[in-house]
Write an enzyme that holds these catalytic residues in place. Structure first.
Site, PDB file in Angstrom:
ATOM      1  N   ASP A 150       0.853  -1.158   0.028  1.00 35.50           N
ATOM      2  CA  ASP A 150       0.125   0.270  -0.033  1.00 35.50           C
ATOM      3  C   ASP A 150       0.813   1.128  -0.018  1.00 35.50           C
ATOM      4  O   ASP A 150       1.924   1.142   0.676  1.00 35.50           O
ATOM      5  CB  ASP A 150      -0.718   0.047   1.235  1.00 35.50           C
ATOM      6  CG  ASP A 150      -1.849   1.159   1.230  1.00 35.50           C
ATOM      7  OD1 ASP A 150      -2.967   0.884   0.348  1.00 35.50           O
ATOM      8  OD2 ASP A 150      -1.704   2.144   1.807  1.00 35.50           O
ATOM      9  N   GLU A 201       1.133   5.545   0.274  1.00 37.76           N
ATOM     10  CA  GLU A 201       0.621   6.948   0.311  1.00 37.76           C
ATOM     11  C   GLU A 201       1.239   8.058  -0.596  1.00 37.76           C
ATOM     12  O   GLU A 201       2.386   7.792  -0.595  1.00 37.76           O
ATOM     13  CB  GLU A 201       0.646   7.334   2.012  1.00 37.76           C
ATOM     14  CG  GLU A 201      -0.030   6.252   2.963  1.00 37.76           C
ATOM     15  CD  GLU A 201      -1.492   6.227   2.536  1.00 37.76           C
ATOM     16  OE1 GLU A 201      -2.128   7.155   2.177  1.00 37.76           O
ATOM     17  OE2 GLU A 201      -2.074   5.153   3.081  1.00 37.76           O
ATOM     18  N   HIS A 203      -5.306   5.015   6.626  1.00 33.08           N
ATOM     19  CA  HIS A 203      -4.882   5.520   5.417  1.00 33.08           C
ATOM     20  C   HIS A 203      -3.262   6.006   5.911  1.00 33.08           C
ATOM     21  O   HIS A 203      -2.840   7.064   5.627  1.00 33.08           O
ATOM     22  CB  HIS A 203      -5.606   6.966   5.437  1.00 33.08           C
ATOM     23  CG  HIS A 203      -6.830   6.888   4.739  1.00 33.08           C
ATOM     24  ND1 HIS A 203      -6.891   6.503   3.559  1.00 33.08           N
ATOM     25  CD2 HIS A 203      -7.984   7.148   5.196  1.00 33.08           C
ATOM     26  CE1 HIS A 203      -8.243   6.488   3.099  1.00 33.08           C
ATOM     27  NE2 HIS A 203      -8.905   6.889   4.328  1.00 33.08           N
ATOM     28  N   ASP A 217      -2.729  -0.302   6.242  1.00 29.21           N
ATOM     29  CA  ASP A 217      -3.746  -0.473   5.148  1.00 29.21           C
ATOM     30  C   ASP A 217      -3.304  -1.855   4.599  1.00 29.21           C
ATOM     31  O   ASP A 217      -4.098  -2.812   4.078  1.00 29.21           O
ATOM     32  CB  ASP A 217      -3.804   0.481   4.014  1.00 29.21           C
ATOM     33  CG  ASP A 217      -4.483   1.722   4.775  1.00 29.21           C
ATOM     34  OD1 ASP A 217      -4.798   1.713   5.970  1.00 29.21           O
ATOM     35  OD2 ASP A 217      -4.504   2.651   4.075  1.00 29.21           O
TER      36      ASP A 217
END
Length: 627
Positions: free
Chosen positions: A36, A38, A177, A182
């Site tokens: 994952d 960001e 988040h 995540d």
């Protein structure tokens, strides 16, 4: 060594090294890296990565984790900071992507990437690799979003967001988040989805590629029918209740092809219906794709499966024969007899009848079906064709045989067994005349008749010589083009009277002659047929002829003459003569009278436009050439 028959026993095979994809890997043995990211935005080309989190799992066990903040090289937007909690101050001292990306690629090496909405995360990773001139490793990628859409109904969850799915499946970690959290939540979602996929037969890595496809559950659950099939060329038989053969197919890789029947790639409604009632699949491994194609034809003929549409009833093929009587006529028949002129076989009686009409349009053959003696004791009653000059009316000959009809019969025999140019010329001129008069429907009908005749004559002239050859042995280099086996060997084929009697592939670097001798010794015994009909399904002989025409084939042994007429129907197979004649008339360069006759200057134009009747093959002797 293989003598070809319809037996389902498998002989000794050359070693075959299946690929990773063909073998398939059980999901429990696959190492997944659930990742994952960001980021500073949604545009991978312009945005940057602020955090990477990943979890490596195999068989439900966590093998390791990866987490790092990343300095994106640009400010973190305020709305992103509020959403993720990652601020400019947090990433100011974080390592750049140039340092983090190589570490992540090493962590994920030789694994399968998993992400929730994978195009977003993988898109950013690819963009960073391109920006830093790193080659993209080409990971297999699994996206949990389409899997969830397929497996989780709206009654269970209002949407397929990661937070919603994590709550539905009681994940041990709640998404927040942040990359690592995540990724951990996605691991729990992935395992929950796998639990739902297993009863549907999705148990291997390659199954995941089609797991999200709209396939009926009762069809998908039968994927296990392909589990024990071989990864080799051959034939497969779908069997239903009572061991009924439902469908017969062929492939260069049996297992891979059968698996495709349980995916969205199979769109035929009849075949989907067949899969629903199938109970098992029987494989017949073959030495070569040619053997597989031949076995398929023979098994279809033997079992007449209800879900196969073609090649089930060879006895329904029709031939056109010039009868053996005092005044021969054309007849559509189901078989051949010795000594008579034939063309065909045709796939249907209707097509055979069109070929008959073509010959009647060009030659004044009688069309009545009564047997007429050479000299009648009582004069018959001439039909309308005699009144139109289309028949010499041999039925009224009472004092001497009708000698003019003998010339017509000879012309018909020559057109059937040798050069069909007179028939092609006559019908081409008629097509041109009709087109010039804008009678296009009639011109199309004559064209169909001409095509049926030419194709039937061409097929008989190709089948006949091979049917008359007691034994033909040919070889082509293996591993080149579509030839099976590894380079350095030879694909050997033994053909008897148009029937495949044996085939195998020699080992690379080994002399093929011992294999040739062994195949000739063990080849199937084949009784001579009545030419031009071969001793096999006509489509089988067509397959053999196509193989003999393939690049690199060399004749090893021929017991009899294998030759076709130089001036044969093959020269007219594409109807070039007819199309050129029509083009001349449509252009207005010449005029064809209403009766369809061609003036002298028009005939010269036809000769100039006609393709050469002698093939380019230089291996001809007098009027014969090797096929």
């Amino acid at each position: 060594m293989h003598a070809v028959s319809t037996s389902t026993s498998a002989g000794t095979r050359a070693p075959y090294q299946a690929t990773f994809e063909e073998l398939g890997t059980p999901l429990r043995d696959v190492t997944f890296v659930v990742v994952d990211l960001e980021t500073t935005g949604t545009n991978a080309k312009e945005g940057g990565i602020t955090e990477i989190g990943a979890v490596k799992v195999r068989g439900g066990e966590v093998l390791g984790e990866f987490q790092s903040l990343v300095n994106p090289g640009q400010p973190v937007p305020a709305f992103v900071a509020r959403l993720t909690g990652i601020t400019n101050a947090m990433v100011a001292t974080a390592p750049d992507i140039e340092l983090v990306l190589p570490s992540f690629l090493e962590f994920a090496r030789d694994t399968v990437l998993v992400a929730h909405n994978a195009p977003f995360d993988v898109g950013f990773l690819k963009a960073m690799c391109a920006r830093l001139d790193y080659p993209w490793p080409g990971y297999t990628v699994v996206d949990t979003v389409p899997l969830a859409r397929r497996l989780v109904t709206r009654d269970e969850a209002p949407n397929h967001k990661l937070s919603t799915l994590a709550n539905l499946f009681h994940a041990t970690v709640s998404p927040e988040h942040r990359a690592l959290a995540d990724a951990r939540a996605t691991v729990d979602v992935l395992h929950a989805l796998f639990d739902r996929l297993a009863p549907m037969g999705v148990t291997h890595l390659e199954d995941l590629a089609t797991a999200a496809d709209p396939v009926p559950p009762e069809v998908r659950r039968k994927r296990h029918l392909a589990d024990d099939l071989p990864d080799s060329p051959g034939v497969y038989l779908f069997r239903g209740p009572g061991d009924e053969v439902l469908y017969v197919g062929t492939s260069v890789n049996i297992r891979k092809r059968v698996r495709s029947y349980f995916t969205a790639a199979e769109k035929r409604k009849r075949i989907t219906e067949m899969v629903r009632i199938a109970e098992r699949v029987t494989p017949v491994a073959c030495a070569t794709p040619l053997e597989a194609q031949v076995r398929e034809l023979r098994l279809i003929t033997e079992h007449a499966p209800r879900y196969n549409r073609r090649s089930k009833f060879p006895e329904r093929h029709s031939w056109v024969r010039l009868t053996d009587e005092a005044y021969p006529r054309l007849s559509v028949v189901g078989g051949v007899v010795a000594g008579a002129a034939h063309i065909g076989p045709f796939g249907s009686r209707r097509t055979a009848q069109e070929a008959v009409h073509a010959l009647h349009d060009a030659l004044n053959l009688r069309q009545c079906t009564a047997r007429i003696p050479l000299v009648s004791k009582r004069p018959g009653s001439p039909c309308a064709l005699a009144g139109m000059g289309r028949c010499s009316a041999p039925c009224v000959a009472t004092e001497a045989p009708d000698a003019s009809y003998a010339d017509v019969a000879d012309a018909a025999r020559a057109a059937l067994t040798g050069d069909p140019a007179p028939v092609v010329r006559a019908l081409s001129d008629r097509i041109a005349a009709l087109a010039h008069q804008e009678r296009y429907e009639e011109a199309g009908e004559v064209t169909r008749r001409l095509r049926a005749f030419v194709q039937g004559a061409h097929r008989a002239q190709r089948l006949g010589p091979l049917a008359g050859c007691a034994e033909l042995v040919a070889a082509r280099p293996s591993g080149i083009g579509d030839a099976p086996g590894k380079p350095g060997g030879w694909e050997i084929v033994v053909i008897k009277h148009g029937r495949l009697a044996g085939t195998d592939v020699s080992a690379p670097g080994a002399s093929p002659l011992p294999l040739v001798d062994a195949l000739r010794t063990t080849a199937e015994h084949v009784e001579p047929p009545v030419a031009p009909a071969p001793a096999a399904h006509p489509e089988e002989t067509d397959l053999l002829l196509a193989w003999l025409d393939s690049p690199g084939v060399r004749l090893v042994h021929v017991s009899d003459t294998w030759a076709c007429p130089v001036r044969a129907a093959g020269a007219h197979a594409d109807l070039t003569w007819a199309s050129d004649r029509v083009r001349v008339e449509i252009a207005g360069d010449g005029a064809v009278p209403d009766d369809g006759t061609v003036p002298d200057d028009g005939a010269a134009e036809v000769e100039a436009a006609a393709p050469a009747t002698e093939p380019e093959n230089p291996r001809h002797v007098d009027t014969m050439t090797a096929c």
